[in-house]
Scaffold this motif. Structure first.
Motif, mmCIF file in Angstrom:
data_model
loop_
_atom_site.group_PDB
_atom_site.id
_atom_site.type_symbol
_atom_site.label_atom_id
_atom_site.label_comp_id
_atom_site.label_asym_id
_atom_site.label_seq_id
_atom_site.Cartn_x
_atom_site.Cartn_y
_atom_site.Cartn_z
ATOM 1 N N LEU A 1 0.824 -1.208 0.000
ATOM 2 C CA LEU A 1 0.000 0.000 0.000
ATOM 3 C C LEU A 1 0.855 1.254 0.000
ATOM 4 O O LEU A 1 0.602 2.197 -0.759
ATOM 5 C CB LEU A 1 -0.922 -0.013 1.224
ATOM 6 N N TRP A 2 1.901 1.286 0.826
ATOM 7 C CA TRP A 2 2.702 2.495 0.927
ATOM 8 C C TRP A 2 3.658 2.670 -0.240
ATOM 9 O O TRP A 2 4.072 3.793 -0.554
ATOM 10 C CB TRP A 2 3.452 2.538 2.264
ATOM 11 N N SER B 1 0.959 4.322 -2.308
ATOM 12 C CA SER B 1 0.345 5.539 -1.782
ATOM 13 C C SER B 1 1.350 6.631 -1.476
ATOM 14 O O SER B 1 1.027 7.819 -1.580
ATOM 15 C CB SER B 1 -0.466 5.220 -0.521
ATOM 16 N N SER C 1 1.764 8.341 -4.679
ATOM 17 C CA SER C 1 0.462 8.868 -5.098
ATOM 18 C C SER C 1 0.060 10.073 -4.260
ATOM 19 O O SER C 1 -0.514 11.045 -4.775
ATOM 20 C CB SER C 1 -0.606 7.775 -4.989
ATOM 21 N N ILE C 2 0.349 10.027 -2.966
ATOM 22 C CA ILE C 2 0.072 11.171 -2.093
ATOM 23 C C ILE C 2 0.900 12.369 -2.517
ATOM 24 O O ILE C 2 0.400 13.503 -2.572
ATOM 25 C CB ILE C 2 0.351 10.794 -0.622
ATOM 26 N N GLN D 1 -0.794 5.184 -12.930
ATOM 27 C CA GLN D 1 -1.053 4.644 -11.596
ATOM 28 C C GLN D 1 -1.621 3.233 -11.653
ATOM 29 O O GLN D 1 -1.309 2.402 -10.783
ATOM 30 C CB GLN D 1 -2.015 5.560 -10.844
ATOM 31 N N GLY E 1 -4.638 10.687 -2.464
ATOM 32 C CA GLY E 1 -3.474 9.889 -2.853
ATOM 33 C C GLY E 1 -3.542 8.499 -2.256
ATOM 34 O O GLY E 1 -3.259 7.492 -2.927
ATOM 35 N N LEU E 2 -3.941 8.432 -0.984
ATOM 36 C CA LEU E 2 -4.122 7.136 -0.334
ATOM 37 C C LEU E 2 -5.280 6.378 -0.972
ATOM 38 O O LEU E 2 -5.224 5.157 -1.162
ATOM 39 C CB LEU E 2 -4.383 7.358 1.160
ATOM 40 N N ALA F 1 -4.251 4.816 -4.239
ATOM 41 C CA ALA F 1 -3.527 3.563 -4.004
ATOM 42 C C ALA F 1 -4.500 2.447 -3.646
ATOM 43 O O ALA F 1 -4.364 1.307 -4.117
ATOM 44 C CB ALA F 1 -2.507 3.753 -2.886
ATOM 45 N N VAL G 1 -6.189 -0.199 4.574
ATOM 46 C CA VAL G 1 -6.111 1.200 4.154
ATOM 47 C C VAL G 1 -7.038 2.076 4.980
ATOM 48 O O VAL G 1 -6.706 3.235 5.293
ATOM 49 C CB VAL G 1 -6.414 1.336 2.644
ATOM 50 N N SER H 1 -5.765 5.224 7.338
ATOM 51 C CA SER H 1 -6.237 6.585 7.091
ATOM 52 C C SER H 1 -6.860 7.211 8.336
ATOM 53 O O SER H 1 -6.733 8.418 8.561
ATOM 54 C CB SER H 1 -7.247 6.583 5.945
ATOM 55 N N ILE I 1 -11.377 7.353 1.188
ATOM 56 C CA ILE I 1 -10.843 5.999 1.041
ATOM 57 C C ILE I 1 -11.942 5.058 0.572
ATOM 58 O O ILE I 1 -11.740 4.225 -0.336
ATOM 59 C CB ILE I 1 -10.247 5.504 2.371
#
Length: 507
Positions: free
Chosen positions: A54-55, A58, A61-62, A195, A329-330, A333, A357, A361, A412
């Motif tokens: 995820l990170w 993200s 993307s963030i 993405q 951004g999160l 992802a 996620v 968040s 999210i």
């Protein structure tokens, strides 16, 4: 299929084996989740595996979401130091005119996010370039129609009830960002295309580079060359075109895109109408969401002392939008993770990704809400030196903190909805919660009581809260195995990968 025992050392072993967890594939984790009951002792290893994936997505993307948004943020900051009137004009144009166009463009682009993400998970790679080109064609068509709104923004703002002086400054700014409209029409599909392939780090590097250059150019144009409001708007347009050019060059020359981008093709013009129906549902979903926040800012301009009301709520809304960009951004992802796993036929991994996620968040939003409350005076001084504006912003910060917390959940869940293809359902949810419930409540509290701007904001909070609760229920009741079947059906309905999505099912 192998036994779940073969994954036990990786998930329950020593700290050394813990370091090997990210090397497991989604297919292996899916098999493990199917065969093993999930006890508490399994969660840390599984969360570590999902969080790493995820990170990776993200984090970049963030950065892309925040730094692209910060282009407008910086522009409005410079406008605020010209005068309160020019800040009000730029803010109302940014919210009422630019926000209107952004809602349409971002909504249409979410269709690219859904389809390209699922196609990538299913390894239908050549179709992705055609989808991206088809999206750009439709986005540019929308930009042509929206140009008239930008050009005649002055009379439109007057018709909305804005003062003549604010509408005049708003029109100057709106006409200066017309080139940005066309840049945004191209850049939205570009970003979603990259993405969906998990290509995010190059996007982040390009966004940061353009942002740093934009600060220098805006300072030079506004303060050194003294081109004022129009100069600030044109500089913003120029910076967005830099993003289009750099992203385009990367897509054309990068070996990472050689399978998904096979060149420009006339096939992009075929099947526009079926694809348009998909983008329409996507656009309605996000438009209703984005326009809700923007509409409340417009309504605040109808209150007594509209300049202070507009400046205060616009400043708070800019910080809320900054937080929103982080969460978007999160959410991007999350959307990629869910769509990739559904396309690959991994329902349990998709469901687990949603859990991780959302938990992540919520923790982040608690921290952001605390920052807003601690630094409420300093945040207002960044935009304005007017004592009345600073006091008005400080009074709104408790409501801003509540909104920031809700933003830790709602975007999210919207990202999950996009990755799953629920845009049409969420559009009805947004219409009901925002416009049938939240907006009327905000108008009553703002105009029929002494609450003013705070009353309008309470209406927004109520609408977002109801929408968030509805999305939580919708997500919790989802049959992820059925979602995999739906995703596979969307892909099977095409005659070949290159004609993917000429017929769109129940998205």
């Amino acid at each position: 299929m192998g036994s779940s025992e073969q994954y036990r050392p990786l998930l329950l072993g020593s700290l050394d084996s813990h370091s090997r967890i990210p090397d497991l594939s989604s297919a292996e984790i899916e098999e493990f989740l199917e065969q093993s009951p999930i006890g508490l002792r399994w969660w840390p290893r599984l969360v570590a595996w999902e969080s790493r994936l995820l990170w990776i997505l993200s984090g970049a993307s963030i950065a892309v979401s925040i730094f692209n948004y910060m282009l407008s943020f910086v522009t409005l900051s410079f406008c605020g130091h010209l005068s309160a009137l020019e800040l009000a004009g730029a803010s109302i144009a940014s919210v009422g005119i630019q926000g209107f166009a952004y809602g349409i463009m971002l909504g249409m682009a979410s269709a690219v996010q859904t389809v390209c993400g699922q196609a990538y998970g299913a390894r239908h790679l050549p179709a992705m370039g055609i989808i991206c080109q088809r999206a750009i064609i439709l986005h540019l068509g929308a930009a042509v129609l929206l140009t008239f709104v930008y050009w005649w923004s002055g009379p439109i703002l007057l018709a909305m009830g804005q003062s003549e002086s604010i509408a005049e400054q708003g029109q100057v700014f709106a006409r200066g960002i017309i080139p940005q409209l066309y840049a945004f029409a191209i850049n939205c599909p570009q970003q979603r295309f990259l993405q969906a392939q998990n290509i995010v780090n190059p996007l982040a590097y390009m966004s940061v580079g353009v942002f740093l250059l934009h600060i220098l150019l805006t300072w030079l144009v506004v303060f050194v060359l003294d081109y004022g409001l129009l100069g600030a708007a044109l500089t913003l347009s120029f910076s967005w075109w830099l993003l289009v050019v750099t992203n385009g060059i990367y897509i054309l020359v990068s070996p990472m895109c050689k399978e998904t981008w096979t060149g420009f093709s006339c096939r992009a013009f075929r099947g526009l109408w079926p694809y348009f129906k998909l983008t329409l549902a996507s656009a309605i979903m996000l438009c209703l969401e984005i326009w809700y926040n923007q509409g409340l800012v417009l309504i605040s301009g109808l209150l007594s002392n509209p300049t202070i009301a507009l400046d205060s709520i616009s400043i708070c809304m800019n910080y809320l939008n900054w937080d929103m960009q982080f969460m978007l951004g999160l959410a991007a992802a999350a959307s990629v993770r869910v769509s990739n796993e559904l396309g690959a036929g991994h329902p349990k991994v998709a469901k687990f990704s949603v859990f991780v996620v959302n938990g992540t968040s919520i923790l982040i939003s608690i921290v952001f809400s605390a920052i807003v409350l601690i630094f409420k005076v300093g945040l207002s001084k960044l935009f304005s030196s007017d004592a009345d504006v600073i006091e008005a912003v400080s009074d709104l910060t408790p409501l801003l903190a509540i909104s920031v917390f809700l933003n830790g959940i709602q975007p999210i869940l919207s990202g999950v909805a996009i990755g799953s293809g629920w845009q049409a359902v969420v559009a009805y949810v947004n219409l009901t919660c925002y416009y049938i419930i939240g907006l009327p409540i905000g108008c009553v509290l703002g105009f029929k009581t002494s609450m003013g701007v705070a009353g309008i904001w309470w209406g927004m909070i109520i609408g977002v809260f109801l929408q968030t609760v509805t999305l939580i229920v919708l997500t919790a009741r989802t049959n992820w195995d059925a979602e995999v079947v739906k995703a596979a059906e969307r892909l099977r309905r095409s005659a070949s990968a290159e004609n993917l999505l000429l017929v769109v099912g129940d998205v």
